[in-house]
Design a protein around this motif. Structure first.
Motif, PDB file in Angstrom:
ATOM      1  N   LYS A 187       8.829  22.933 -26.777  1.00  0.00           N
ATOM      2  CA  LYS A 187       8.130  21.742 -26.293  1.00  0.00           C
ATOM      3  C   LYS A 187       6.639  22.019 -26.086  1.00  0.00           C
ATOM      4  CE  LYS A 187      12.074  19.575 -23.962  1.00  0.00           C
ATOM      5  NZ  LYS A 187      12.642  19.175 -22.640  1.00  0.00           N
ATOM      6  N   VAL A 188       6.319  23.220 -25.590  1.00  0.00           N
ATOM      7  CA  VAL A 188       4.927  23.576 -25.384  1.00  0.00           C
ATOM      8  C   VAL A 188       4.201  23.688 -26.719  1.00  0.00           C
ATOM      9  CG1 VAL A 188       3.347  25.324 -24.481  1.00  0.00           C
ATOM     10  CG2 VAL A 188       5.408  24.729 -23.203  1.00  0.00           C
ATOM     11  N   THR A 189       4.842  24.328 -27.688  1.00  0.00           N
ATOM     12  CA  THR A 189       4.250  24.451 -29.024  1.00  0.00           C
ATOM     13  C   THR A 189       3.945  23.078 -29.612  1.00  0.00           C
ATOM     14  OG1 THR A 189       5.495  26.489 -29.395  1.00  0.00           O
ATOM     15  CG2 THR A 189       4.530  25.427 -31.323  1.00  0.00           C
ATOM     16  N   ALA A 190       4.898  22.181 -29.494  1.00  0.00           N
ATOM     17  CA  ALA A 190       4.702  20.826 -30.027  1.00  0.00           C
ATOM     18  C   ALA A 190       3.571  20.110 -29.290  1.00  0.00           C
ATOM     19  CB  ALA A 190       6.001  20.029 -29.913  1.00  0.00           C
ATOM     20  N   ALA A 191       3.508  20.289 -27.994  1.00  0.00           N
ATOM     21  CA  ALA A 191       2.507  19.590 -27.181  1.00  0.00           C
ATOM     22  C   ALA A 191       1.085  20.022 -27.519  1.00  0.00           C
ATOM     23  CB  ALA A 191       2.785  19.814 -25.705  1.00  0.00           C
ATOM     24  N   ILE A 192       0.902  21.286 -27.906  1.00  0.00           N
ATOM     25  CA  ILE A 192      -0.464  21.762 -28.186  1.00  0.00           C
ATOM     26  C   ILE A 192      -0.854  21.592 -29.652  1.00  0.00           C
ATOM     27  CG2 ILE A 192      -0.416  23.369 -26.265  1.00  0.00           C
ATOM     28  CD1 ILE A 192       0.142  25.635 -28.130  1.00  0.00           C
ATOM     29  N   GLY A 193      -0.003  20.885 -30.399  1.00  0.00           N
ATOM     30  CA  GLY A 193      -0.381  20.541 -31.766  1.00  0.00           C
ATOM     31  C   GLY A 193       0.445  21.152 -32.867  1.00  0.00           C
ATOM     32  N   GLY A 194       1.529  21.821 -32.525  1.00  0.00           N
ATOM     33  CA  GLY A 194       2.409  22.390 -33.552  1.00  0.00           C
ATOM     34  C   GLY A 194       2.127  23.856 -33.836  1.00  0.00           C
ATOM     35  N   LEU A 256     -16.292  41.785 -25.376  1.00  0.00           N
ATOM     36  CA  LEU A 256     -15.246  42.175 -26.340  1.00  0.00           C
ATOM     37  C   LEU A 256     -13.963  41.381 -26.118  1.00  0.00           C
ATOM     38  CD1 LEU A 256     -15.637  46.077 -26.344  1.00  0.00           C
ATOM     39  CD2 LEU A 256     -16.485  44.443 -28.054  1.00  0.00           C
ATOM     40  N   ALA A 257     -13.826  40.774 -24.951  1.00  0.00           N
ATOM     41  CA  ALA A 257     -12.614  40.017 -24.625  1.00  0.00           C
ATOM     42  C   ALA A 257     -12.710  38.555 -25.022  1.00  0.00           C
ATOM     43  CB  ALA A 257     -12.343  40.113 -23.128  1.00  0.00           C
ATOM     44  N   ASP A 258     -13.778  38.169 -25.697  1.00  0.00           N
ATOM     45  CA  ASP A 258     -13.965  36.754 -26.024  1.00  0.00           C
ATOM     46  C   ASP A 258     -12.825  36.245 -26.902  1.00  0.00           C
ATOM     47  OD1 ASP A 258     -15.112  34.306 -25.909  1.00  0.00           O
ATOM     48  OD2 ASP A 258     -16.868  34.798 -27.126  1.00  0.00           O
ATOM     49  N   ALA A 259     -12.522  34.961 -26.735  1.00  0.00           N
ATOM     50  CA  ALA A 259     -11.439  34.314 -27.471  1.00  0.00           C
ATOM     51  C   ALA A 259     -11.649  32.811 -27.383  1.00  0.00           C
ATOM     52  CB  ALA A 259     -10.090  34.705 -26.869  1.00  0.00           C
ATOM     53  N   ASP A 260     -10.775  32.059 -28.032  1.00  0.00           N
ATOM     54  CA  ASP A 260     -10.845  30.604 -27.903  1.00  0.00           C
ATOM     55  C   ASP A 260     -10.511  30.176 -26.470  1.00  0.00           C
ATOM     56  OD1 ASP A 260     -11.412  30.115 -30.672  1.00  0.00           O
ATOM     57  OD2 ASP A 260      -9.299  30.506 -31.111  1.00  0.00           O
ATOM     58  N   VAL A 261      -9.525  30.868 -25.909  1.00  0.00           N
ATOM     59  CA  VAL A 261      -9.061  30.550 -24.556  1.00  0.00           C
ATOM     60  C   VAL A 261      -8.850  31.855 -23.791  1.00  0.00           C
ATOM     61  CG1 VAL A 261      -7.300  29.402 -23.151  1.00  0.00           C
ATOM     62  CG2 VAL A 261      -7.861  28.501 -25.423  1.00  0.00           C
ATOM     63  N   GLU A 318       2.072  25.611 -17.031  1.00  0.00           N
ATOM     64  CA  GLU A 318       0.617  25.770 -16.883  1.00  0.00           C
ATOM     65  C   GLU A 318      -0.059  25.952 -18.242  1.00  0.00           C
ATOM     66  OE1 GLU A 318      -0.444  28.686 -13.961  1.00  0.00           O
ATOM     67  OE2 GLU A 318       0.767  27.753 -12.390  1.00  0.00           O
ATOM     68  N   LEU A 319       0.568  26.698 -19.135  1.00  0.00           N
ATOM     69  CA  LEU A 319       0.025  26.840 -20.491  1.00  0.00           C
ATOM     70  C   LEU A 319      -0.123  25.477 -21.158  1.00  0.00           C
ATOM     71  CD1 LEU A 319       1.862  29.883 -22.163  1.00  0.00           C
ATOM     72  CD2 LEU A 319      -0.611  29.563 -21.986  1.00  0.00           C
ATOM     73  N   ARG A 320       0.912  24.686 -21.058  1.00  0.00           N
ATOM     74  CA  ARG A 320       0.881  23.361 -21.688  1.00  0.00           C
ATOM     75  C   ARG A 320      -0.243  22.510 -21.103  1.00  0.00           C
ATOM     76  NH1 ARG A 320       5.989  19.252 -22.602  1.00  0.00           N
ATOM     77  NH2 ARG A 320       4.766  17.431 -23.237  1.00  0.00           N
ATOM     78  N   ALA A 321      -0.368  22.510 -19.793  1.00  0.00           N
ATOM     79  CA  ALA A 321      -1.399  21.699 -19.132  1.00  0.00           C
ATOM     80  C   ALA A 321      -2.802  22.170 -19.538  1.00  0.00           C
ATOM     81  CB  ALA A 321      -1.222  21.745 -17.626  1.00  0.00           C
ATOM     82  N   ASP A 322      -3.030  23.474 -19.499  1.00  0.00           N
ATOM     83  CA  ASP A 322      -4.369  23.991 -19.785  1.00  0.00           C
ATOM     84  C   ASP A 322      -4.740  23.866 -21.260  1.00  0.00           C
ATOM     85  OD1 ASP A 322      -4.802  24.660 -17.135  1.00  0.00           O
ATOM     86  OD2 ASP A 322      -4.059  26.707 -17.374  1.00  0.00           O
ATOM     87  N   LEU A 323      -3.778  24.008 -22.139  1.00  0.00           N
ATOM     88  CA  LEU A 323      -4.074  23.968 -23.574  1.00  0.00           C
ATOM     89  C   LEU A 323      -4.081  22.563 -24.153  1.00  0.00           C
ATOM     90  CD1 LEU A 323      -2.058  27.098 -24.801  1.00  0.00           C
ATOM     91  CD2 LEU A 323      -4.520  26.897 -24.426  1.00  0.00           C
ATOM     92  N   THR A 324      -3.687  21.605 -23.383  1.00  0.00           N
ATOM     93  CA  THR A 324      -3.725  20.206 -23.878  1.00  0.00           C
ATOM     94  C   THR A 324      -4.739  19.371 -23.117  1.00  0.00           C
ATOM     95  OG1 THR A 324      -1.921  19.554 -22.372  1.00  0.00           O
ATOM     96  CG2 THR A 324      -1.299  20.254 -24.592  1.00  0.00           C
ATOM     97  N   GLU A 325      -5.358  19.961 -22.093  1.00  0.00           N
ATOM     98  CA  GLU A 325      -6.285  19.216 -21.234  1.00  0.00           C
ATOM     99  C   GLU A 325      -7.409  18.568 -22.020  1.00  0.00           C
ATOM    100  OE1 GLU A 325      -8.856  19.964 -17.154  1.00  0.00           O
ATOM    101  OE2 GLU A 325      -8.099  21.654 -18.293  1.00  0.00           O
ATOM    102  N   LYS A 326      -7.987  19.308 -22.992  1.00  0.00           N
ATOM    103  CA  LYS A 326      -9.132  18.778 -23.729  1.00  0.00           C
ATOM    104  C   LYS A 326      -8.829  18.660 -25.228  1.00  0.00           C
ATOM    105  CE  LYS A 326     -12.029  21.949 -22.527  1.00  0.00           C
ATOM    106  NZ  LYS A 326     -13.306  22.686 -22.406  1.00  0.00           N
ATOM    107  N   ARG A 327      -7.576  18.768 -25.572  1.00  0.00           N
ATOM    108  CA  ARG A 327      -7.240  18.770 -26.998  1.00  0.00           C
ATOM    109  C   ARG A 327      -6.468  17.517 -27.402  1.00  0.00           C
ATOM    110  NH1 ARG A 327      -7.545  23.875 -25.219  1.00  0.00           N
ATOM    111  NH2 ARG A 327      -8.395  25.440 -26.606  1.00  0.00           N
TER     112      ARG A 327
END
Length: 327
Positions: A187-194, A256-261, A318-327
């Motif tokens: 469900k989380v995978t689907a929520a953040i766009g597949g 060195l720890a930079d990432a998308d999230v 929490e992952l789902r909420a944070d990764l879909t907040e602005k997406r």
């Protein structure tokens, strides 16, 4: 939480050898006199453990757990332990666990240095822990009650959970917990766009630790298994993690720890953990995750110390909420 690398201060046992011996004898008498413990002839099962085969009660009724993973497992499986340890930096048991399910659970000391007299006084019929935590106390623990140890904690949490379920006689409950977790990750995978979008989203997890370097988690850590199950990508830096567990950074190399999230937690004092120094630096502010507002502060007790299916359920939310907040 990694079993060997989290800096926890040890304290010495406060009970004398004489008092402990008396408590062990009391526990042995209590266990043998307990008619409903399931520990009598024909009422045990064999569990394969890191210390060899152990005979455990068919239906354990008085369980003591000596680490957060075992506590999570027990509660996930519907078992309320009679005793549990706490992590030194924490006050009491992990805050993500439901208070009503912890009612009556006795604190038996710090995780790395449990009070064995307090454990024995509870007259347990089963003790759950890991070899890497308490191998040195195994002989004393097994004289109190049958003791089931996994080899380590953290990364192999799913396999450890099955050992805990077998020891507790809760295999059916374990099967349901695994099925619910699998459904939740989908469900989380689907929520953040597949799956494709998830794989393109590179995620790092940082932990600021009092008295130590900043820890960037690799793929052989508890939290990384959740990221993998959701299908999220990981930056190349994670491949440099020692033993796959973590890669240590100084504030001067935080870029060195930079990432998308980035998800970040803190263990101990923010100043002593270098958190204050790091997040106020120019290097930190230039990182793309920071500039895009995709740095999320998370609860260390939950994301790092929790280790289990109950913790995972909260983390996935929490992952789902944070990764879909602005997406």
């Amino acid at each position: 939480m990694n079993p060997t690398r989290t800096p926890l201060r040890r304290r010495s046992l406060t009970t004398g050898a004489l008092a402990l011996t008396g408590a062990l004898a009391l526990a042995a008498c209590g266990a043998s006199d307990s008619g409903g413990s399931g520990a009598g002839p024909g009422r045990t099962r064999t569990v394969q453990t890191a210390m060899g085969d152990v005979q455990v009660p068919l239906k354990p009724r008085r369980v003591v757990v000596l680490d957060t993973a075992e506590l999570d497992s027990a509660l996930t499986l519907g078992v309320r332990p009679v005793g549990a340890t706490h992590v030194e930096a924490a006050a009491g048991f992990p805050g993500y666990l439901p208070e009503d399910r912890l009612a009556g659970v006795k604190d038996v000391g710090e995780m790395l240095n449990p009070d064995l007299e307090a454990v024995a006084a509870l007259e347990p019929d089963l003790i759950l822990t890991s070899k890497i935590r308490h191998a040195a106390q195994y002989d004393q623990l097994k004289n109190i009650a049958p003791t089931v140890m996994t080899e380590t904690t953290g990364y192999p949490w799913k396999q450890n959970f099955q050992v805990h379920a077998e020891a507790l006689g809760r295999q059916a409950e374990a099967k349901r917990a695994v099925a619910q977790y699998t459904a939740h990750t989908k469900k989380v995978t689907a929520a953040i766009g597949g799956t494709a979008k998830a794989a393109r989203t590179e995620v790092n997890v940082l932990r600021f630790i009092e008295g130590a370097d900043i820890r960037l988690y690799g793929d052989r850590s508890y939290i990384a298994t959740l990221l993998k199950d959701v299908g999220l990508g990981r930056p190349p830096i994670t491949a440099k993690a020692k033993d796959g567990f973590s890669y240590d950074l100084s504030p001067e190399k935080i870029d060195l720890a930079d990432a998308d999230v980035i998800f970040r937690s803190t263990y101990g004092d923010p100043k002593k953990s270098k958190e204050t120094q790091t997040v106020g630096s120019g290097l930190w502010k230039k990182m793309r995750a920071v500039r895009s507002g995709d740095v999320h502060t998370v609860d260390d007790e939950l994301w790092i110390q929790g280790i289990g299916y109950t913790a995972a359920d909260r983390i996935l939310d929490e992952l789902r909420a944070d990764l879909t907040e602005k997406r």
